[in-house]
Design a protein around this motif. Structure first.
Motif, PDB file in Angstrom:
ATOM      1  N   THR A  76      42.452   7.373 117.990  1.00 30.30           N
ATOM      2  CA  THR A  76      41.602   6.578 117.404  1.00 30.30           C
ATOM      3  C   THR A  76      40.279   6.546 118.429  1.00 30.30           C
ATOM      4  O   THR A  76      40.443   7.351 119.442  1.00 30.30           O
ATOM      5  CB  THR A  76      41.676   5.198 117.116  1.00 30.30           C
ATOM      6  N   THR A  77      39.202   6.118 118.095  1.00 27.45           N
ATOM      7  CA  THR A  77      38.246   6.176 118.868  1.00 27.45           C
ATOM      8  C   THR A  77      38.077   5.202 120.018  1.00 27.45           C
ATOM      9  O   THR A  77      38.850   4.152 119.969  1.00 27.45           O
ATOM     10  CB  THR A  77      36.596   5.866 117.917  1.00 27.45           C
ATOM     11  N   ALA A  78      37.224   5.198 121.046  1.00 28.86           N
ATOM     12  CA  ALA A  78      37.418   4.557 122.299  1.00 28.86           C
ATOM     13  C   ALA A  78      37.221   2.930 121.889  1.00 28.86           C
ATOM     14  O   ALA A  78      37.921   2.197 122.517  1.00 28.86           O
ATOM     15  CB  ALA A  78      36.255   5.081 123.269  1.00 28.86           C
ATOM     16  N   TYR A  79      36.250   2.640 120.972  1.00 30.18           N
ATOM     17  CA  TYR A  79      36.094   1.061 120.920  1.00 30.18           C
ATOM     18  C   TYR A  79      36.444   0.635 119.476  1.00 30.18           C
ATOM     19  O   TYR A  79      35.973  -0.181 119.091  1.00 30.18           O
ATOM     20  CB  TYR A  79      34.672   0.935 121.231  1.00 30.18           C
TER      21      TYR A  79
END
Length: 134
Positions: A76-79
């Motif tokens: 998934t994306t970092a944030y």
């Protein structure tokens, strides 16, 4: 050599799971006992779907009933608000209706792609294993 070092280091680790090693490295020789039943299933499940299995266990077993669910999830994306793209939950229901959730997280673990239920007490009867996809 590196292998002997890895063998020695494996004995220094505490019991899994923990934040250092997760569930640890796989040691098939201690996991797989050819005299016991083992079931491996590769299946697809769609969002909102549930797959159900029925397992019979004997109270004379010297080892716990262990059910492990493992799947690969793309990063998934970092944030991101949620860590899993594909969230699966493991629930084992015992012969008396007792519920055992994967990783002991009631109503489902939303963080991990490995969920495990280990029932140490000697229960005899039929167990229902459910995998639900969100």
């Amino acid at each position: 050599d590196d292998y002997s070092y890895a063998e020695e280091a494996a004995h220094l680790l505490g019991p899994p799971p923990d934040f250092f090693q997760g569930y640890g490295r796989v040691d098939l020789s201690s996991m797989v006992d050819a005299t016991r039943d083992m079931f491996v299933e590769y299946t697809n499940i769609t969002s909102g779907g549930t797959v159900e299995y029925h397992v019979s266990a004997s109270s004379s077993a010297s080892k716990p009933l262990t059910v492990t669910l493992v799947w690969y999830d793309r990063p998934t994306t970092a944030y991101a608000d949620t860590q899993l793209i594909n969230d699966l939950d493991l629930l084992v229901t015992g012969p008396g209706g007792q519920e055992y959730w994967g990783n002991n997280v009631v109503n489902g673990d939303e963080l991990n792609t490995v969920e495990k239920v280990s029932i140490a007490e000697s229960l005899s009867g039929n167990f229902t294993v459910r995998v639900h996809a969100y």
